[in-house]
Design a protein around this motif. Structure first.
Motif, PDB file in Angstrom:
ATOM      1  N   VAL A 131       0.713  -1.189   0.076  1.00 34.93           N
ATOM      2  CA  VAL A 131      -0.084  -0.190   0.136  1.00 34.93           C
ATOM      3  C   VAL A 131       1.028   1.200   0.017  1.00 34.93           C
ATOM      4  CG1 VAL A 131      -1.899   1.446   1.346  1.00 34.93           C
ATOM      5  CG2 VAL A 131      -1.627  -1.076   1.168  1.00 34.93           C
ATOM      6  N   PRO A 132       0.701   2.107  -1.098  1.00 34.17           N
ATOM      7  CA  PRO A 132       1.417   3.361  -1.018  1.00 34.17           C
ATOM      8  C   PRO A 132       1.568   4.209   0.304  1.00 34.17           C
ATOM      9  CG  PRO A 132      -0.161   3.644  -2.466  1.00 34.17           C
ATOM     10  CD  PRO A 132      -0.257   2.312  -2.163  1.00 34.17           C
ATOM     11  N   GLU A 133       2.517   4.611   0.701  1.00 31.31           N
ATOM     12  CA  GLU A 133       2.465   5.473   1.869  1.00 31.31           C
ATOM     13  C   GLU A 133       2.053   6.963   1.474  1.00 31.31           C
ATOM     14  OE1 GLU A 133       6.439   5.908   3.702  1.00 31.31           O
ATOM     15  OE2 GLU A 133       6.614   3.528   3.746  1.00 31.31           O
ATOM     16  N   LEU A 134       0.919   7.258   2.156  1.00 31.17           N
ATOM     17  CA  LEU A 134       0.116   8.604   1.702  1.00 31.17           C
ATOM     18  C   LEU A 134       0.070   9.537   2.716  1.00 31.17           C
ATOM     19  CD1 LEU A 134      -2.912   7.104  -0.226  1.00 31.17           C
ATOM     20  CD2 LEU A 134      -0.849   7.923  -1.363  1.00 31.17           C
ATOM     21  N   SER A 135       0.856  10.455   2.538  1.00 24.56           N
ATOM     22  CA  SER A 135       0.862  11.809   3.615  1.00 24.56           C
ATOM     23  C   SER A 135      -0.039  12.537   3.156  1.00 24.56           C
ATOM     24  CB  SER A 135       2.301  12.360   3.694  1.00 24.56           C
ATOM     25  OG  SER A 135       2.613  12.918   2.467  1.00 24.56           O
ATOM     26  N   ASP A 136      -0.649  13.551   4.344  1.00 22.76           N
ATOM     27  CA  ASP A 136      -1.400  14.825   3.856  1.00 22.76           C
ATOM     28  C   ASP A 136      -0.751  15.720   3.083  1.00 22.76           C
ATOM     29  OD1 ASP A 136      -3.399  13.552   5.591  1.00 22.76           O
ATOM     30  OD2 ASP A 136      -2.830  14.508   7.163  1.00 22.76           O
ATOM     31  N   CYS A 137      -1.084  15.641   1.791  1.00 22.39           N
ATOM     32  CA  CYS A 137      -0.594  16.437   0.875  1.00 22.39           C
ATOM     33  C   CYS A 137      -0.960  17.733   0.613  1.00 22.39           C
ATOM     34  CB  CYS A 137      -0.534  15.536  -0.476  1.00 22.39           C
ATOM     35  SG  CYS A 137       0.603  16.610  -1.806  1.00 22.39           S
ATOM     36  N   THR A 138       0.011  18.596   1.133  1.00 14.59           N
ATOM     37  CA  THR A 138      -0.534  20.211   1.015  1.00 14.59           C
ATOM     38  C   THR A 138       0.415  20.959   0.286  1.00 14.59           C
ATOM     39  OG1 THR A 138       0.874  20.560   3.071  1.00 14.59           O
ATOM     40  CG2 THR A 138      -1.399  20.121   3.537  1.00 14.59           C
ATOM     41  N   ASP A 139       1.446  20.269  -0.024  1.00 17.06           N
ATOM     42  CA  ASP A 139       2.589  20.790  -1.249  1.00 17.06           C
ATOM     43  C   ASP A 139       1.998  20.670  -2.876  1.00 17.06           C
ATOM     44  OD1 ASP A 139       3.932  21.761   0.935  1.00 17.06           O
ATOM     45  OD2 ASP A 139       5.462  19.991   0.702  1.00 17.06           O
ATOM     46  N   ALA A 140       1.933  21.628  -3.581  1.00 11.19           N
ATOM     47  CA  ALA A 140       1.780  21.546  -4.908  1.00 11.19           C
ATOM     48  C   ALA A 140       3.247  21.725  -5.760  1.00 11.19           C
ATOM     49  CB  ALA A 140       0.903  22.416  -5.510  1.00 11.19           C
ATOM     50  N   LEU A 141       3.162  20.911  -6.904  1.00 10.76           N
ATOM     51  CA  LEU A 141       4.165  20.854  -7.787  1.00 10.76           C
ATOM     52  C   LEU A 141       3.735  21.192  -9.197  1.00 10.76           C
ATOM     53  CD1 LEU A 141       7.027  19.898  -7.946  1.00 10.76           C
ATOM     54  CD2 LEU A 141       6.370  17.779  -8.534  1.00 10.76           C
TER      55      LEU A 141
END
Length: 490
Positions: free
Chosen positions: A202-212
């Motif tokens: 299962v992929p490690e999913l962090s709370d993504c607040t950064d944008a690329l």
């Protein structure tokens, strides 16, 4: 030359030119590209009545392998079509949408967002072909090719005969019209089932607040797709289908969501622990590869997606409408081919026979007992569910069942059975030989000339699906040392 001679000459020339055009058209039909992951979707799109597609799904293979149009119709009555291509960038998706809107006014467009992760300005040669050469409108094809190919290679794609005119050595059965006369293509809605299974962590999913930031070209056409839908007053939903996503891709999806928010467009990233739990997604069983859901996973994902569509958008339920019969036939085909895979993967004898029984009306089944010991007769009870009487089954017996009915059986010492099933030939034979006071039997189970009887003794089963017109399974169940029936795939 008199007038009648001139007319006669003109008629001969006209007849010659017509014959030449017909011949060239036939040559084109055979030699042109027919990729299922890009060109076929456009070809079938042109066959629909105007404004008959309620939901149009666009994007890459994440769209055409993950969004199950059969489930959408069977479970929610949603008449959806997938118009997508392999590794399709947004600039090609934009022109696919423009082409579709010439004849269709969908009630909803779904854009699969995987192309947000692309970092190239030009696709490879194969994908340029797949994502362009199915377009029929000259002005749209021209514009699409101008943005899709480097300037120095544009002419090769625009004058595409340069690419396909010498394909003689590459021709296969898929280049001829007869190949497409099966339910898979007759009722095609752009969806392709992936039957592979690969396990992943299962992929490690962090709370993504950064944008690329997306590449300039990708963002430009992402916005153009959104703006085209807004200008045509067509609701748009953007989704990122579940896969083994990484941190970079999550940041790109976050940026895509921010752009969608600018326009007031819904964006759902299904790559989150919350959505994985809602789908009951299992990374051990539900993926074909890193990027695509398989025949199990696409059902779980589409059930959840369809529930959201039904709750959030005004979409008619087309089940039972005569004009949408083809969607019903498509959903039946998808369900049947999926069921066939569950059967093929089943290794428990009782469960296998139960699956055969549940779908026997769609099957032609051959059951042959090869050198079976007396102890194997204890399993005859289970065969009654598919139409074989307990007293008729025994060593050396053959049983042919078609659409749930017993069509042929033999208990003789020697027998030969031949039949044509669809375009396939089946030959089953048992020979007996007496030499020096000994008795032996030889067996053959030939499907299109290939003998599937091995050294294993046991119950051989061949299953052919009459609906999809495909061979589902050939296997042998034999008694193991611990008394269980073990399956050998042949």
């Amino acid at each position: 030359m008199n007038k009648s001679s001139s007319i006669s000459a003109a008629l001969r020339i006209t007849a010659f030119l017509i014959a030449l055009l017909i011949m060239l058209n036939q040559v084109y039909k055979i030699l042109c590209f027919k990729y299922g992951d890009g060109i076929l979707g456009l070809k079938k799109l042109y066959e629909f009545d105007d404004d008959s597609i309620d939901v149009l799904a666009l994007g890459s293979s994440h769209a055409f392998e993950d969004i199950n149009t059969g489930v959408l119709f069977r479970s929610y009555g949603i008449a959806a079509y997938i118009l997508a291509g392999s590794v399709q960038p947004y600039w090609n998706t934009y022109y696919y949408l423009a082409e579709a809107l010439k004849t269709q006014t969908p009630r909803l467009v779904i854009l699969e967002a995987y192309a947000s992760t692309f970092d190239f300005d030009y696709s490879d040669h194969s994908r340029i072909i797949k994502n362009n050469l199915g377009l029929r409108s000259p002005e749209i094809l021209y514009s699409s090719l101008k943005i899709s190919s480097p300037q120095e290679t544009f002419d090769n794609y625009w004058f595409s005969y340069r690419l396909w005119h010498s394909r003689y050595s590459e021709l296969g059965e898929w280049d001829f019209e007869a190949y497409y006369q099966v339910p898979l293509y007759q009722y095609y809605m752009g969806f392709g089932i992936n039957f592979a299974t690969t396990a992943f962590e299962v992929p490690e999913l962090s709370d993504c607040t950064d944008a690329l930031q997306l590449t300039n070209k990708t963002e430009t056409y992402y916005r153009k797709i959104i703006e085209l839908c807004i200008n045509r007053d067509i609701p748009l939903l953007i989704v990122a289908s579940p896969y083994v996503v990484n941190d970079r891709e999550q940041k790109l999806f976050h940026q895509s969501e921010l752009i969608a928010d600018e326009y007031g467009v819904n964006f759902i990233n299904f790559n989150s622990a919350e959505y994985y739990n809602m789908m009951e997604l299992d990374f051990n069983t539900d993926f074909a590869d890193r990027d695509h859901l398989n025949y199990i996973g696409n059902i779980k994902y589409t059930y959840l997606l369809g529930k959201f569509l039904r709750e959030q958008y005004l979409l008619p339920d087309r089940r039972g409408e005569s004009a949408y019969k083809i969607w019903e036939l498509h959903s039946n085909d998808v369900l049947n081919r999926t069921y066939n895979q569950f059967l093929k993967e089943e290794s428990n004898f009782n469960a296998y026979l139960e699956k055969l029984e549940n779908n026997k009306s769609n099957y032609t089944i051959a059951v042959m007992a090869v050198n079976c010991p007396d102890s194997i007769s204890q399993y005859a009870d289970e065969l009654s569910g598919i139409g074989i009487e307990i007293g008729d089954f025994g060593n050396g017996s053959l049983h042919i069942l078609k659409s749930g009915k017993l069509d042929y059986q033999s208990h003789e010492i020697s027998w030969i059975f031949n039949d044509k099933i669809g375009n396939n030939m089946i030959h089953i034979q048992q020979d007996a030989e007496f030499t020096h006071n000994s008795f032996s039997q030889t067996h053959e189970l030939l499907w299109n000339g290939i003998n599937y009887v091995k050294n294993t003794n046991g119950i051989y089963i061949l299953v052919y699906d009459n609906l999809s017109e495909t061979l589902v399974d050939i296997c042998c169940f034999s008694e193991s040392a611990d008394g269980r029936m073990a399956k050998e795939n042949l």
